[in-house]
Design an enzyme around this catalytic site. Structure first.
Site, PDB file in Angstrom:
ATOM      1  N   LYS A 131      -4.702 -12.137  13.967  1.00 61.83           N
ATOM      2  CA  LYS A 131      -3.645 -11.347  14.165  1.00 61.83           C
ATOM      3  C   LYS A 131      -2.985 -11.403  15.388  1.00 61.83           C
ATOM      4  O   LYS A 131      -1.526 -11.637  15.422  1.00 61.83           O
ATOM      5  CB  LYS A 131      -4.176  -9.839  14.356  1.00 61.83           C
ATOM      6  CG  LYS A 131      -4.346  -9.260  13.034  1.00 61.83           C
ATOM      7  CD  LYS A 131      -4.625  -7.878  12.625  1.00 61.83           C
ATOM      8  CE  LYS A 131      -4.414  -7.288  11.294  1.00 61.83           C
ATOM      9  NZ  LYS A 131      -5.646  -7.420  10.426  1.00 61.83           N
ATOM     10  N   TYR A 168     -13.581  -4.420   6.836  1.00 60.95           N
ATOM     11  CA  TYR A 168     -12.344  -4.605   6.113  1.00 60.95           C
ATOM     12  C   TYR A 168     -12.245  -6.195   6.363  1.00 60.95           C
ATOM     13  O   TYR A 168     -11.944  -6.820   7.686  1.00 60.95           O
ATOM     14  CB  TYR A 168     -10.939  -3.976   6.546  1.00 60.95           C
ATOM     15  CG  TYR A 168      -9.773  -4.546   6.037  1.00 60.95           C
ATOM     16  CD1 TYR A 168      -9.528  -4.217   4.789  1.00 60.95           C
ATOM     17  CD2 TYR A 168      -9.029  -5.409   6.890  1.00 60.95           C
ATOM     18  CE1 TYR A 168      -8.360  -4.763   3.959  1.00 60.95           C
ATOM     19  CE2 TYR A 168      -7.850  -5.974   6.162  1.00 60.95           C
ATOM     20  CZ  TYR A 168      -7.589  -5.675   4.847  1.00 60.95           C
ATOM     21  OH  TYR A 168      -6.289  -6.194   4.321  1.00 60.95           O
ATOM     22  N   TYR A 218       0.939  -1.367   0.085  1.00 67.79           N
ATOM     23  CA  TYR A 218       0.000  -0.060   0.125  1.00 67.79           C
ATOM     24  C   TYR A 218       0.889   1.234  -0.157  1.00 67.79           C
ATOM     25  O   TYR A 218       0.532   2.241   0.649  1.00 67.79           O
ATOM     26  CB  TYR A 218      -0.782   0.028   1.179  1.00 67.79           C
ATOM     27  CG  TYR A 218      -2.068  -0.881   1.032  1.00 67.79           C
ATOM     28  CD1 TYR A 218      -3.080  -1.022   0.380  1.00 67.79           C
ATOM     29  CD2 TYR A 218      -2.101  -2.186   2.051  1.00 67.79           C
ATOM     30  CE1 TYR A 218      -4.215  -1.667   0.156  1.00 67.79           C
ATOM     31  CE2 TYR A 218      -3.250  -2.794   1.919  1.00 67.79           C
ATOM     32  CZ  TYR A 218      -4.228  -2.769   0.912  1.00 67.79           C
ATOM     33  OH  TYR A 218      -5.199  -3.623   0.867  1.00 67.79           O
TER      34      TYR A 218
HETATM   35  C1  LIG Z   1      -6.028  -7.836   9.199  1.00 71.02           C
HETATM   36  C2  LIG Z   1      -7.289  -8.092   8.928  1.00 71.02           C
HETATM   37  C3  LIG Z   1      -7.442  -9.263   7.768  1.00 71.02           C
HETATM   38  C4  LIG Z   1      -6.638  -9.712   6.878  1.00 71.02           C
HETATM   39  O1  LIG Z   1      -5.841 -10.444   7.619  1.00 71.02           O
HETATM   40  P1  LIG Z   1      -4.100 -10.520   6.689  1.00 71.02           P
HETATM   41  O2  LIG Z   1      -3.490 -11.574   7.921  1.00 71.02           O
HETATM   42  O3  LIG Z   1      -3.603  -9.188   6.547  1.00 71.02           O
HETATM   43  O4  LIG Z   1      -4.415 -11.346   5.512  1.00 71.02           O
HETATM   44  C5  LIG Z   1      -8.865  -9.667   8.080  1.00 71.02           C
HETATM   45  N1  LIG Z   1     -10.043  -9.303   8.647  1.00 71.02           N
HETATM   46  C6  LIG Z   1      -9.821  -8.377   9.568  1.00 71.02           C
HETATM   47  C7  LIG Z   1     -10.741  -7.733  10.419  1.00 71.02           C
HETATM   48  C8  LIG Z   1      -8.360  -7.846   9.621  1.00 71.02           C
HETATM   49  O5  LIG Z   1      -8.036  -6.847  10.621  1.00 71.02           O
END
Ligand SMILES: *Cc1c(COP(=O)(O)O)cnc(C)c1O
Length: 426
Positions: free
Chosen positions: A271, A148, A20
């Site tokens: 995460k 997202y 990005y």
């Molecule tokens: C970061 C995130 C994703 C994507 O995770 P990646 O490990 O970057 O592919 C999906 N959903 C939410 C809510 C996120 O915060």
């Protein structure tokens, strides 16, 4: 600032593709050589207090000795082995422990490597859940503005279509149903109407519970999630919670769904799963969802299997992270961080150009009208000795839960000082 950039940076930069980032106009990334606790050490010797926890992953701070020890031991025994036809203790133990932590009847864990893929797997599970029962017409998803869910093609299609970072691809993406979260009477009415119009084609409703993260750090009331559960039940469709951001304490409870007393049919986690040590993700389904795949027909099995799924090193890190949640007072630390963020970010509310100050768990947000010079704002935070990464019109803090009180104060002081100057000068 003065020191010469390290050789590996100048020689490697022309060959790396950054996320990005418009590389022509952006300043080069800062060379980092080490991390420790809530500190990021740069090549020139400076130390930044970390306000991001590396995209919300490092909930116990960096280099926690308990996680490092577990990964080191696992590295000696077995760094990796394929998960097809073979099983190992790190993964099966982790699956059992996740199920113990999650609300019932979530009880079947599928491992993969990233949040995006965990959501993809959740979506695939939902579609195949219906296919396996002869309802092949249920292929669509209803998701929400401000949401997202990842960067891959299926997940891009369920992100906010405008605010999301993927509007460029709108012609390529599968069309999904994107509604406003039902937070008031008007949006409830529109949500019900969208649901009525599309219910027969929907496999599932997909939402980030309590806090929409990368879409703008927007919070909603737990009652909204109860409303979604009722709506999904009324139409007989599945409910998927994307807790990739909110899972593992970030919003104040171990999982955001607990705050609402709502259990989804499928949940995606990633995460903070390994405490920020390595990439790992899990998609967990209820026994009811799993039962639809249980058959003598091999084609009814879940059709997914990443090469590095359930990597033993990553699972060892995740098991060690869960040990820390059990042995150290993480949720109390989150509550203390929430109180400090609410108190110490509050002065920002009076600055011209500040639209909102809000806190949910260990997430503190200052929303601005707009940020004109993003690079300059980022530079000022680094100059103040903190690592804070604003995006769009949002300045936020998501520190490690173990951050020291004085370090947290340095973060909030820097946000107040930098935004105070910003509101006057630019
Ligand atoms: C970061 C995130 C994703 C994507 O995770 P990646 O490990 O970057 O592919 C999906 N959903 C939410 C809510 C996120 O915060």
């Amino acid at each position: 600032m003065s020191a010469v950039p390290p050789d590996w940076l100048t020689k490697g930069l022309p060959h790396i593709w950054l996320p990005y980032t418009q590389m022509l106009t952006s300043p080069p990334p800062l060379p980092v050589v080490a991390t420790q606790g809530s500190r990021i050490k740069l090549a020139d010797g400076r130390e930044l207090v970390d306000g991001v926890a590396s995209w919300w992953t490092a909930c116990h701070g960096y280099n926690h000795p308990h996680i490092a020890g577990a990964v080191t031991r696992q590295l000696r025994d077995m760094p990796h082995v394929m998960f097809g036809g073979l099983a190992h203790a790190p993964a099966l133990t982790l699956a059992r422990r996740l199920v113990e932590l999650l609300p019932k009847p979530l009880d079947r864990v599928f491992f993969c490597d990233s949040g995006s893929v965990a959501v993809e797997v959740a979506m695939k599970m939902a579609v195949q859940f219906w296919l396996n029962q002869g309802a092949g017409g249920r292929t669509k998803f209803l998701s929400f503005k401000g949401g997202y869910h990842g960067d891959t093609f299926a997940t891009m299609a369920v992100c906010d279509p405008e605010e999301g970072m993927h509007s460029l691809f709108s012609n390529v993406l599968t069309k999904q149903v994107i509604a406003d979260l039902p937070v008031d009477e008007a949006s409830e009415w529109a949500f019900d109407a969208a649901l009525d119009a599309h219910a027969g084609a929907l496999a599932a409703i997909l939402v980030e519970p309590l806090a929409q993260g990368a879409g703008g750090m927007i919070f909603h009331d737990p009652a909204v999630l109860r409303k979604l559960r009722r709506a999904a039940d009324r139409h007989g469709i599945l409910l998927i919670f994307d807790e990739v951001f909110t899972g593992f304490g970030r919003t104040g409870t171990m999982f955001a769904c607990e705050a609402a007393g709502v259990v989804p049919d499928i949940i995606a986690l990633s995460k903070a799963l390994t405490g920020g040590t390595m990439g790992l993700a899990a998609t967990v389904a209820t026994s009811t969802v799993f039962e639809a795949f249980s058959s003598t027909d091999p084609m009814r099995a879940l059709m997914h299997g990443p090469t590095f799924m359930a990597n033993p090193l990553a699972c060892a890190a995740a098991n060690a992270s869960l040990d820390l949640f059990a042995s150290e007072p993480r949720l109390r630390q989150v509550a203390a961080i929430a109180a400090a963020l609410a108190r110490d970010l509050e002065p920002c509310r009076d600055f011209a150009g500040v639209r909102d100050v809000r806190v949910q768990g260990a997430i503190g947000v200052v929303e601005l009208d707009q940020i004109n010079d993003m690079n300059e704002l980022k530079r000022r935070f680094v100059e103040s000795g903190v690592w804070v990464r604003p995006f769009r019109n949002i300045v936020y803090l998501t520190p490690a839960f173990t951050i020291a009180e004085a370090e947290l104060k340095r973060l909030t002081d820097a946000v107040v000082a930098v935004l105070g100057a910003w509101s006057k000068a630019w």
